[in-house]
Motif scaffolding. Structure first.
Motif, PDB file in Angstrom:
ATOM      1  N   PRO A 168       0.475  -1.208  -0.198  1.00  0.00           N
ATOM      2  CA  PRO A 168      -0.099  -0.735  -0.072  1.00  0.00           C
ATOM      3  C   PRO A 168       1.448   0.690  -0.021  1.00  0.00           C
ATOM      4  CG  PRO A 168      -1.083  -1.649   1.601  1.00  0.00           C
ATOM      5  CD  PRO A 168       0.194  -2.080   0.868  1.00  0.00           C
ATOM      6  N   ASP A 169       1.812   1.153   0.844  1.00  0.00           N
ATOM      7  CA  ASP A 169       2.718   2.785   0.772  1.00  0.00           C
ATOM      8  C   ASP A 169       4.282   2.332   0.226  1.00  0.00           C
ATOM      9  OD1 ASP A 169       3.995   0.968   2.063  1.00  0.00           O
ATOM     10  OD2 ASP A 169       4.731   1.885   3.812  1.00  0.00           O
ATOM     11  N   ARG A 170       4.816   1.163  -0.517  1.00  0.00           N
ATOM     12  CA  ARG A 170       5.336   1.702  -1.571  1.00  0.00           C
ATOM     13  C   ARG A 170       5.684   0.239  -2.680  1.00  0.00           C
ATOM     14  NH1 ARG A 170       6.260  -2.002   3.197  1.00  0.00           N
ATOM     15  NH2 ARG A 170       8.031  -3.818   2.714  1.00  0.00           N
ATOM     16  N   ASN A 224       9.463   4.266  -2.355  1.00  0.00           N
ATOM     17  CA  ASN A 224       7.631   5.325  -1.436  1.00  0.00           C
ATOM     18  C   ASN A 224       7.257   5.074  -2.528  1.00  0.00           C
ATOM     19  OD1 ASN A 224       9.028   4.437   0.961  1.00  0.00           O
ATOM     20  ND2 ASN A 224      10.369   6.240   0.781  1.00  0.00           N
ATOM     21  N   LEU A 225       6.120   5.369  -2.430  1.00  0.00           N
ATOM     22  CA  LEU A 225       4.728   5.772  -2.515  1.00  0.00           C
ATOM     23  C   LEU A 225       4.341   7.172  -2.774  1.00  0.00           C
ATOM     24  CD1 LEU A 225       2.801   2.590  -3.985  1.00  0.00           C
ATOM     25  CD2 LEU A 225       4.078   3.537  -4.999  1.00  0.00           C
ATOM     26  N   PRO A 226       4.672   8.145  -3.656  1.00  0.00           N
ATOM     27  CA  PRO A 226       3.767   9.379  -3.633  1.00  0.00           C
ATOM     28  C   PRO A 226       1.828   8.841  -2.353  1.00  0.00           C
ATOM     29  CG  PRO A 226       4.457   9.646  -5.070  1.00  0.00           C
ATOM     30  CD  PRO A 226       4.376   7.939  -4.899  1.00  0.00           C
ATOM     31  N   SER A 227       1.669   9.707  -1.979  1.00  0.00           N
ATOM     32  CA  SER A 227       0.084   9.152  -0.632  1.00  0.00           C
ATOM     33  C   SER A 227      -0.936   8.974  -2.004  1.00  0.00           C
ATOM     34  CB  SER A 227       0.124  10.993  -0.107  1.00  0.00           C
ATOM     35  OG  SER A 227      -0.038  12.086  -0.944  1.00  0.00           O
ATOM     36  N   GLU A 228      -0.673  10.544  -3.292  1.00  0.00           N
ATOM     37  CA  GLU A 228      -2.225  10.156  -4.256  1.00  0.00           C
ATOM     38  C   GLU A 228      -2.492   8.525  -4.510  1.00  0.00           C
ATOM     39  OE1 GLU A 228       1.352  12.189  -6.602  1.00  0.00           O
ATOM     40  OE2 GLU A 228       0.549  12.051  -4.098  1.00  0.00           O
TER      41      GLU A 228
END
Length: 240
Positions: A168-170, A224-228
């Motif tokens: 979900p986050d990376r 790391n993934l951007p929040s969007e």
């Protein structure tokens, strides 16, 4: 013995200089590959031009065929120009440019594929269907640097296998190096510039906020993934 800092510079400034050095080293290694790709984009244009010239030598040129050739040449040249412009962004990337994670990894693997063959290395890209958008600069600099670094450090030809797992986050990217059956010594092929080392890779990964760790078989990278984009990267199992 440590090198003295330049007058008026803080420690982080020296680190920035080392990062610039790592980027320059990577660019020097990629320059011949980019040049080859650029030249390849114009080969088809040369072929069409030669064909048109031969038709013009005819006593009665086929004007309809010539018009078709002109239209084809225009289409091919437009495509070549777009491709060259995209390749030049490797030298000066646009800060806001993004691309799908899987497309970015494929771009790096494809760019280096033929160059690595000359050294006896095989790139096996098993990354698919990772739709999250990441910075093109981050993907290009870190993934290509990791591939070059691993091949430079290898003592024999090997296969480099890329796999990804989305969370979900990376997104985690593994590059595993497995020796080939052939025991021949690797071919040093740095195109006139120095080999890329682990410290170079560390500096580039840190500058782009990418997690980096050695593994038993190669390297692990964590993007790391951007929040969007969090939660949009897909099923972790399907993304492998």
């Amino acid at each position: 013995m440590t090198s003295p800092l330049l007058p008026g510079n803080e420690p982080h400034a020296e680190l920035s200089l080392l990062e610039d050095g790592a980027r320059y080293a990577l660019l020097q290694r990629l320059a011949p590959v980019l040049q080859h790709q650029i030249m390849g984009n114009f080969q088809s244009m040369d072929m069409i031009a030669v064909m048109m010239d031969r038709r013009l030598q005819s006593a009665s040129p086929d004007l309809d065929s010539m018009r078709q050739d002109c239209a084809l040449l225009g289409s091919v040249s437009e495509s070549a120009i777009k491709s060259v412009i995209n390749l030049l962004t490797w030298v000066r990337p646009k800060p806001s440019a993004t691309q799908r994670f899987d497309a970015g990894v494929e771009e790096c693997a494809t760019l280096l594929l033929n160059e690595f063959k000359l050294k006896g290395f095989i790139i096996a890209n098993e990354v698919s269907q990772v739709a999250a958008e990441l910075s093109s600069r981050v993907l290009r600099s870190v993934v290509s640097a990791a591939l070059v670094c691993l091949s430079d450090e290898s003592t024999a030809p090997a296969t480099l296998t890329l796999r990804a797992q989305a969370f979900p986050d990376r997104i985690d990217l593994s590059i595993d190096l497995s020796a080939q059956e052939s025991q021949q010594a690797r071919i040093l092929h740095a195109q006139g510039y120095r080999l890329l080392n682990w410290r170079d890779l560390e500096l580039l990964a840190a500058s782009e906020s990418v997690g980096l760790a050695r593994s038993d078989s190669g390297v692990r990278l964590a993007f790391n993934l951007p929040s969007e984009n969090q939660g949009l990267s897909g099923d972790p199992v399907a993304a492998c």
